[in-house]
Design an enzyme around this catalytic site. Structure first.
Site, PDB file in Angstrom:
ATOM      1  N   ASP B   8      52.939  73.280  55.354  1.00 16.62           N
ATOM      2  CA  ASP B   8      54.061  72.577  55.975  1.00 16.62           C
ATOM      3  C   ASP B   8      54.316  73.267  57.308  1.00 16.62           C
ATOM      4  O   ASP B   8      54.841  74.370  57.348  1.00 16.62           O
ATOM      5  CB  ASP B   8      55.293  72.665  55.056  1.00 16.62           C
ATOM      6  CG  ASP B   8      56.555  72.128  55.736  1.00 16.62           C
ATOM      7  OD1 ASP B   8      56.466  71.573  56.858  1.00 16.62           O
ATOM      8  OD2 ASP B   8      57.642  72.266  55.143  1.00 16.62           O
ATOM      9  N   LYS B  71      56.945  72.396  67.769  1.00 19.20           N
ATOM     10  CA  LYS B  71      56.621  71.094  67.210  1.00 19.20           C
ATOM     11  C   LYS B  71      57.200  69.948  68.032  1.00 19.20           C
ATOM     12  O   LYS B  71      56.636  68.852  68.067  1.00 19.20           O
ATOM     13  CB  LYS B  71      57.151  71.038  65.787  1.00 19.20           C
ATOM     14  CG  LYS B  71      56.636  69.883  64.961  1.00 19.20           C
ATOM     15  CD  LYS B  71      57.030  70.087  63.517  1.00 19.20           C
ATOM     16  CE  LYS B  71      56.719  68.910  62.648  1.00 19.20           C
ATOM     17  NZ  LYS B  71      57.060  69.185  61.241  1.00 19.20           N
ATOM     18  N   GLU B 169      55.258  64.054  55.816  1.00 24.11           N
ATOM     19  CA  GLU B 169      56.170  64.951  55.104  1.00 24.11           C
ATOM     20  C   GLU B 169      56.941  64.269  53.972  1.00 24.11           C
ATOM     21  O   GLU B 169      56.972  64.789  52.857  1.00 24.11           O
ATOM     22  CB  GLU B 169      57.101  65.640  56.106  1.00 24.11           C
ATOM     23  CG  GLU B 169      56.349  66.717  56.877  1.00 24.11           C
ATOM     24  CD  GLU B 169      56.947  67.062  58.224  1.00 24.11           C
ATOM     25  OE1 GLU B 169      58.077  66.619  58.500  1.00 24.11           O
ATOM     26  OE2 GLU B 169      56.282  67.766  59.000  1.00 24.11           O
ATOM     27  N   ASP B 191      64.408  62.589  55.006  1.00 24.64           N
ATOM     28  CA  ASP B 191      63.935  63.908  55.430  1.00 24.64           C
ATOM     29  C   ASP B 191      64.509  64.265  56.797  1.00 24.64           C
ATOM     30  O   ASP B 191      64.016  63.806  57.822  1.00 24.64           O
ATOM     31  CB  ASP B 191      62.395  63.887  55.454  1.00 24.64           C
ATOM     32  CG  ASP B 191      61.786  65.221  55.870  1.00 24.64           C
ATOM     33  OD1 ASP B 191      62.549  66.159  56.181  1.00 24.64           O
ATOM     34  OD2 ASP B 191      60.550  65.319  55.891  1.00 24.64           O
TER      35      ASP B 191
END
Lengths: 217, 603
Positions: B8, B71, B169, B191
């Site tokens: 992850d 990211k 994810e 999420d």
């Protein structure tokens, strides 16, 4: 005759006869699709307009289990490539056949009478309503009033109900008719559906723009 | 079974997990036992690079050199970077394509920064598993576009990891929950991570996880809540001080702490220590104040949820469970928002910080062949298409189409003697090409002919990672055509090669290159022999043998593309061991045939 043709298909990896199968029964390697396979064949279903939704899903899931790239990730490059291609076709077949409208269009294509969506001719049963709606939309764009908005919303709901009814009707058409008359009838209904969808899209866009313009004030 | 790890790669924290007999397990840092690696990378003068907690601690004093949420910058251009982020980091100006950070006198791309995080996780995993780890599944936000996915894959490659699959994810989280509860029916995964928001609606049935629709916002996350709260304490300082990058970095860290405290208690204080100027700023804040402050940010998750539900074609009442993922879903305000949208409280049985990594570990196990009962069917999050006449965006693959997905288009030329066809591929939902995100331009060469005569068939394929590839063939000759790709916000193949080479020690190059070449030749010989034997004597295989040989061939095919000659030799050894019983049977049969022939001659 057809049978002997498919029997000659052999697994590219281990040489076992694979018939019309998409994976080798012996070593599980994915196989190239038999040439000329249509989307029904990809799902292992008979070429019929009437489909049982549950059977369609069962077949899609079973074939996905065998063909999906996740199943062949540790295999050699050729197996990975074939699995990717076959899965993509399988996904397309499922997406097309599970939706009665898309299935009907594909049926027309299969029979060499594709529906051209740029067809400018308004289907006769819709002509009056289309004209009426376009006029209202034009008016709404130039001089919007809350009353007019409400009116357009009502028109939208009525057209949406009509679209829904037409879509529902498709299954009885599929079940009831066959033979020569079917293609013409199918084409007429599908072009009505396509036209209604476009019209509803226009209404939504106009209503949406109005809302946007309104909130900026 | 090969060890494939699940990673992850988060905005704030990253984790690595693996699937074991009794379920997925998070692997820890060997020295401290830590489960979370802060996704922070600091570049020091002199070339040293530090990762994780130490890098994070360096941020207040070296705000430009310590990159805390790389990211956000994966697969994007400078024109997509917010003003706040432009103040926060130093970017190299005047470059087209992917952004580049200017750090400690050098330039680095986001994939290179991410590769440092991945290398550290690889180290954790190798220590925990007691052997080399070369293959991984990495998770990405479901709403990541093609460029962002490609950048993530590049990061893996730079870290010495073969990225077998990018998994969305929320889908990974669903896998973790599905395995946990043996759930059937339709579920939603909400999420809210550090920097991105995803919503996915899935149907679970007989071990198949079918994503019906996904939506999201790649510019919405816990970071935004921190930034808002940081402004409260910064307002206590004179503007000269409040504008300093180092002060802002400290304020964000203080705000993050306070935000976390407010999930458990009703009041706290944002405390900002500034020892270098001998000052401290404090801002007391109650949970209600905080909620008022960030309500509009959290409300931005509503639209994507409604769109996903609509695209899934179902009613909100059909949703059996809502799973909450991401540290930000610990906030009571977010929990209430979820309940308001879905009419039921969120499921939080699995630690929202770990659930994605656990799911990635499960997917790694599925790919390794360890879980044949489960299968993921995921979708492409945004429509893919090309620019056509008049700058119009023509969709070829609609959003929420199950992947792999493919479509073919035929192209021709517009003017006489045109020598190539250019295809501009974009991704998005807008009507005009210019309003969507440019992915790449593809140039396909053709022989000079009158306009309209060439017939070029172009195949667009979105693979199971959600990444697009394009192939072309000339319909008149049936020949494949090469396709030259120019990514809009990515690294070209040459740039990748150069970066890979830079990460190799040049001192031993010559000797090693020779050894690599020799090993490759040997590999080609055994690969060809194996293929030939399989084609000629396939019926001699015993059940399961074909698969095992296929896997060994794949292992060698992969190894031979690398630069590790020991790895190539190992793969050759594995293949010859795997094929040995088969080879013996082939030999026996040839012998029998030879004998049979002689007997016939004898008669």
């Amino acid at each position: 005759m057809h049978g002997s043709e498919t029997q000659e298909r052999q697994c590219w990896r281990c040489g076992t006869g694979v018939g019309a199968g998409l994976v080798c029964p012996h070593c599980e390697a994915p196989q190239p699709l038999p040439p000329g396979s249509d989307l029904f064949a990809v799902l292992g279903l008979p070429r019929r307009l009437v489909l049982d939704g549950a059977e369609l899903e069962r077949s899609y899931h079973a074939r996905s289990r065998a063909l999906h790239p996740d199943r062949h990730q540790t295999a050699e490059a050729r197996a990975r490539e074939l699995s990717e291609r076959a899965s993509a076709m399988l996904n397309r077949a499922y997406r097309t056949l599970r939706d009665p409208v898309a299935r009907g269009r594909y049926w027309l294509e299969l029979h060499g009478k594709p529906l051209h969506l740029d067809n400018k001719e308004v289907p006769a049963p819709l002509a009056a309503d289309v004209f009426d709606t376009q006029e209202k939309l034009e008016e709404l764009r130039s001089s919007p009033t809350p009353e007019l908005r409400d009116e357009v919303r009502q028109t939208r709901d009525a057209l949406a109900a009509r679209l829904h009814a037409l879509q529902e009707d498709l299954s009885s058409l599929y079940a009831g008719r066959n033979g020569d008359g079917l293609l013409g009838e199918l084409k007429r209904r599908l072009s009505e559906i396509a036209y209604l969808q476009t019209l509803l899209g226009d209404i939504e866009a106009t209503l949406g723009n109005q809302r946007g313009a309104h909130s900026r004030h | 079974m090969e060890r494939i790890v699940g990673i992850d790669l988060g905005t704030t924290n990253s984790l690595v997990a693996v699937l074991e007999e009794d379920g997925p397990r998070v692997l820890t840092e060997p020295e401290s036992g830590a489960r979370l690696l802060p996704s922070a990378v600091a570049f020091l003068p002199g070339g040293e690079v530090v990762v994780g907690n130490r890098a994070r601690e360096l941020a207040p004093d070296h705000p430009f050199e310590a990159i805390l949420s790389v990211k956000r910058f994966m697969g994007v251009g400078l024109e997509h970077v917010s003003d706040e982020d432009r103040r926060r980091y130093r970017f190299v100006d005047g470059r087209e394509g992917a952004v580049r950070f200017a750090v400690a006198g050098r330039e680095v791309t986001p994939p290179e920064v991410s590769a440092h995080i991945l290398r550290e996780l690889k180290r954790w995993a190798e220590h925990a598993l007691g052997g080399p780890v070369a293959k991984a599944v990495i998770t990405v936000p479901a709403y990541f576009n093609d460029s962002q996915r490609q950048a993530t894959k590049d990061a893996g490659r730079l870290a010495g990891l073969e990225v077998l699959r990018l998994v969305n994810e929320p889908t990974a989280a669903a896998l973790a929950y599905g395995l946990d509860k043996g759930e059937e029916g339709t579920i939603a995964v909400y999420d809210l991570g550090g920097g991105t928001f995803d919503i996915s609606v899935l149907k679970l049935r007989g071990g198949i996880f079918e994503v019906l629709a996904t939506n999201g916002d790649t510019r919405l996350g816990g970071d935004d809540l921190d930034a808002r709260l940081a402004e409260v304490v910064l307002a206590e300082l004179p503007s000269e001080l409040a504008g300093r990058p180092s002060v802002r970095a400290r304020a964000r860290a203080a705000a993050e702490r306070a935000k976390q405290e407010l999930s458990a208690q009703l009041r706290t204080e944002v405390v900002l220590d500034l020892p270098e100027v001998g000052r401290q700023a404090r801002a007391p804040i109650g949970r209600e104040d905080f909620e008022r402050l960030v309500r509009d940010i959290v409300a931005r998750t509503v639209g994507p949820c409604r769109s996903a539900l609509k695209d899934a074609g179902g009613d909100v009442r059909e949703i059996k469970e809502v799973v909450a993922v991401g540290g930000s879903t610990r906030a009571p305000l977010v929990r209430r928002q979820i309940e308001e949208i879905f009419g039921r409280p969120a499921l939080v049985d699995i630690d929202p910080d770990e659930v994605v990594a656990l799911g990635a570990g499960i997917q790694a196990g599925i790919l390794a062949g360890g879980r044949r009962d489960m299968l993921l069917l995921d979708v492409v999050p945004l429509s893919l298409g090309i620019e056509t006449m008049g700058g119009v965006f023509t969709r070829l693959i609609e959003r929420n189409t199950t992947i792999p997905a493919t479509v073919k288009e035929t192209f021709t030329t517009a003017v006489d003697s045109q020598t190539s066809v250019d295809v501009h591929v974009l991704q998005g939902e807008r009507e005009l090409a210019a309003d969507n995100r440019s992915l790449a331009r593809f140039k396909i060469p053709i022989g000079p002919m009158p306009a309209g005569v060439p017939r070029l068939e172009v195949t667009f394929l979105v693979d199971a990672n959600g990444i697009l590839s394009v192939t072309a063939s000339d319909l008149r000759t049936g020949l494949e055509r090469s396709v030259e790709v120019k990514p809009s916000y990515g690294l070209t193949e040459e740039e990748m090669e150069r970066m890979l080479e830079e990460s190799i020690d040049h001192a031993e190059d010559d000797v090693r290159q020779r050894q690599v070449r020799e090993a490759r030749v040997e590999a080609d010989v055994i690969l060809a022999a194996t293929r030939q034997a399989l084609a000629a004597h396939g019926p001699l295989l015993v059940p399961g043998e074909g698969d095992a040989i296929g896997a060994a061939v794949a292992g060698l095919e992969t190894a031979r593309t690398g630069v590790d000659y020991v790895g190539i030799r190992d793969a050759i050894e594995t293949l010859s061991r795997t094929t040995e019983p088969f080879a013996r049977r082939v030999m026996d049969e040839s012998l029998r045939e030879a004998l049979a022939n002689r007997r016939l001659e004898d008669i």
